[in-house]
Design a protein around this motif. Structure first.
Motif, PDB file in Angstrom:
ATOM      1  N   ALA A 153     -13.321  -2.808  -7.913  1.00 28.88           N
ATOM      2  CA  ALA A 153     -13.977  -1.671  -7.267  1.00 28.88           C
ATOM      3  C   ALA A 153     -13.402  -0.333  -7.720  1.00 28.88           C
ATOM      4  CB  ALA A 153     -13.866  -1.785  -5.750  1.00 28.88           C
ATOM      5  N   LEU A 154     -12.262  -0.347  -8.411  1.00 31.43           N
ATOM      6  CA  LEU A 154     -11.632   0.882  -8.882  1.00 31.43           C
ATOM      7  C   LEU A 154     -12.127   1.216 -10.289  1.00 31.43           C
ATOM      8  CD1 LEU A 154      -7.928   0.294  -7.741  1.00 31.43           C
ATOM      9  CD2 LEU A 154      -9.704   1.623  -6.585  1.00 31.43           C
ATOM     10  N   SER A 194     -10.177   8.452  -2.287  1.00 29.88           N
ATOM     11  CA  SER A 194     -10.000   7.212  -1.539  1.00 29.88           C
ATOM     12  C   SER A 194     -10.336   5.968  -2.355  1.00 29.88           C
ATOM     13  CB  SER A 194     -10.874   7.234  -0.273  1.00 29.88           C
ATOM     14  OG  SER A 194     -12.240   7.407  -0.619  1.00 29.88           O
ATOM     15  N   LYS A 195     -10.487   6.112  -3.666  1.00 31.54           N
ATOM     16  CA  LYS A 195     -10.763   4.958  -4.518  1.00 31.54           C
ATOM     17  C   LYS A 195     -10.430   5.325  -5.960  1.00 31.54           C
ATOM     18  CE  LYS A 195     -14.051   2.180  -3.324  1.00 31.54           C
ATOM     19  NZ  LYS A 195     -15.382   1.549  -3.072  1.00 31.54           N
ATOM     20  N   GLN A 225      -4.805   8.489  -3.026  1.00 32.53           N
ATOM     21  CA  GLN A 225      -4.797   7.517  -4.122  1.00 32.53           C
ATOM     22  C   GLN A 225      -4.702   8.134  -5.512  1.00 32.53           C
ATOM     23  OE1 GLN A 225      -7.541   4.226  -3.945  1.00 32.53           O
ATOM     24  NE2 GLN A 225      -7.669   4.281  -1.714  1.00 32.53           N
ATOM     25  N   PRO A 238      -4.660   2.260  -3.825  1.00 30.24           N
ATOM     26  CA  PRO A 238      -4.676   1.970  -2.387  1.00 30.24           C
ATOM     27  C   PRO A 238      -3.278   1.632  -1.878  1.00 30.24           C
ATOM     28  CG  PRO A 238      -6.434   0.788  -3.533  1.00 30.24           C
ATOM     29  CD  PRO A 238      -5.537   1.350  -4.591  1.00 30.24           C
ATOM     30  N   ILE A 275      -9.739  -3.265  -0.893  1.00 28.64           N
ATOM     31  CA  ILE A 275     -10.277  -2.839  -2.187  1.00 28.64           C
ATOM     32  C   ILE A 275      -9.651  -3.701  -3.277  1.00 28.64           C
ATOM     33  CG2 ILE A 275     -10.421  -0.938  -3.842  1.00 28.64           C
ATOM     34  CD1 ILE A 275     -10.282   0.983  -1.483  1.00 28.64           C
ATOM     35  N   SER A 335      -6.965   7.473   1.845  1.00 26.02           N
ATOM     36  CA  SER A 335      -6.982   8.330   0.657  1.00 26.02           C
ATOM     37  C   SER A 335      -5.586   8.350   0.026  1.00 26.02           C
ATOM     38  CB  SER A 335      -7.465   9.730   1.036  1.00 26.02           C
ATOM     39  OG  SER A 335      -6.628  10.321   2.016  1.00 26.02           O
ATOM     40  N   GLY A 359     -10.686   8.680 -10.622  1.00 27.80           N
ATOM     41  CA  GLY A 359     -11.493   8.210  -9.514  1.00 27.80           C
ATOM     42  C   GLY A 359     -11.566   9.204  -8.377  1.00 27.80           C
TER      43      GLY A 359
END
Length: 360
Positions: free
Chosen positions: A279-280, A52-53, A126, A117, A275, A124, A49
């Motif tokens: 969403a990941l 930040s995600k 992550q 997260p 999150i 970020s 990813g």
């Protein structure tokens, strides 16, 4: 089954069930799920990813101590990263001793054991490719766990003006940030706008490295290093290029607008929603549900090859995206004399919960 395994499975099951049967408000935030993990998952190293995600597979923990570094904030359990990042940070600590006459680096947050997260402190960090490095030099002795969690970390910014506090700024800090920015793996370095301004004023004719140094909120007592996506991580999403120029002509906005108090008529700040796993990247579900990595904590030697770890995961992790090619050779820099400190170990003690700094 261990207590940690039962906890992980319970949290994961809860997150999965709520995602399927409940509205978004009732879902378990991903930060709760990843924050409950105490160890990396068993699997090849891979960043999945965006910075930040996303999440981190097969993470490695930075050894708490080395000849030119110490890891801070141990109670946070955020000293995990992609193995290439671990090797880079260890090598950087030696380069900083030689080139910036910096006795040793104090490392702050990197990533959680499986990335993802965080409950607080960062948007970020992550995917195991971000790390905070303090602008406080490593002491000549080994710090206790309590000291690492509570030691003051002074800002180099004058809070009244948002410009550099010359009573706390040292020329070696420029050399330290420059040494990091010259490394080929480095994609960006985030600093407070006042630090960027000071670097622009004192960099001299060698200004190419300033392009990587980007102004950002916070970051007044440390700088944030981000490296590029590594080969073997096809699901890692690279950041847009930094463009050209040293960026020194774009600081007016920060001092005239961004860092000023909001107007009374301005809308109040609204915290972004959490999150959720949906969403990941899908691969993060597998990372979260995988068994713990067994064995002792892995350690990387700064003498190891610069080549990153390259390992393909199963099809569940692979989108077929092309890996990022290795960066260009590092820019040369003149050496500077430095000696590594010797210190005796401190006894272990109970770890207090830290007081977290503002988000960055």
């Amino acid at each position: 089954m261990t207590l940690g395994s039962r906890t992980r499975l319970s949290l994961f099951a809860l997150g999965l069930l709520t995602a399927l049967s409940a509205p978004a408000e009732a879902q378990t935030p991903a930060k709760e799920l990843f924050g409950a993990e105490a160890r990396p998952n068993a699997g090849p190293p891979q960043s999945i990813g965006f910075y930040s995600k996303g999440c981190l597979s097969g993470g490695m923990e930075m050894p708490k101590d080395g000849p030119t570094w110490q890891v801070m904030k141990p109670s946070r359990n955020r000293a995990f990263a992609h193995p290439t990042m671990i090797r880079f940070l260890q090598r950087l600590s030696g380069d900083a001793a030689r080139e910036a006459n910096w006795r040793g680096l104090l490392f702050g947050d990197m990533a959680q054991p499986r990335g993802g997260p965080m409950k607080d402190g960062h948007a970020s960090h992550q995917i195991g490719l971000d790390a905070d490095i303090y602008l406080t030099e490593m002491p000549t002795r080994r710090l206790s766990p309590h000291e690492r969690d509570t030691m003051p970390l002074p800002s180099v910014i004058d809070k009244r003006t948002n410009h550099i506090d010359l009573s706390r700024w040292r020329p070696e800090m420029l050399k330290l940030i420059r040494t990091a920015a010259r490394e080929p793996e480095v994609e960006r370095i985030f600093v407070h706008p006042g630090i960027k301004e000071q670097l622009c004023k004192t960099a001299g004719r060698d200004r190419v490295w300033l392009n990587k140094v980007r102004p950002m909120y916070g970051h007044d007592y440390h700088f944030h290093v981000r490296i590029v996506c590594q080969p073997g991580s096809p699901n890692c999403q690279p950041q847009e290029p930094t463009g050209t120029g040293d960026g020194c002509d774009k600081l007016d906005y920060w001092f005239n607008v961004a860092l000023r108090p909001p107007k009374p008529s301005a809308k109040p700040y609204k915290k972004p929603p959490p999150i959720f796993m949906s969403a990941l990247p899908k691969a993060c579900n597998a990372v979260l549900n995988a068994p713990d990595k067994g064995g002792a904590v892995m350690a990387a030697s700064p003498a190891q090859s610069r080549e990153p770890v390259a390992a393909a995961l199963s099809d569940d992790f692979d989108t077929g995206a092309a890996p990022i090619p290795p960066a260009a050779p590092r820019l040369p820099a003149p050496p500077a004399a430095a000696t590594a400190p010797a210190y005796a170990p401190e006894p272990a003690e109970a770890l207090p919960m830290p007081r977290f700094r503002p988000a960055n």
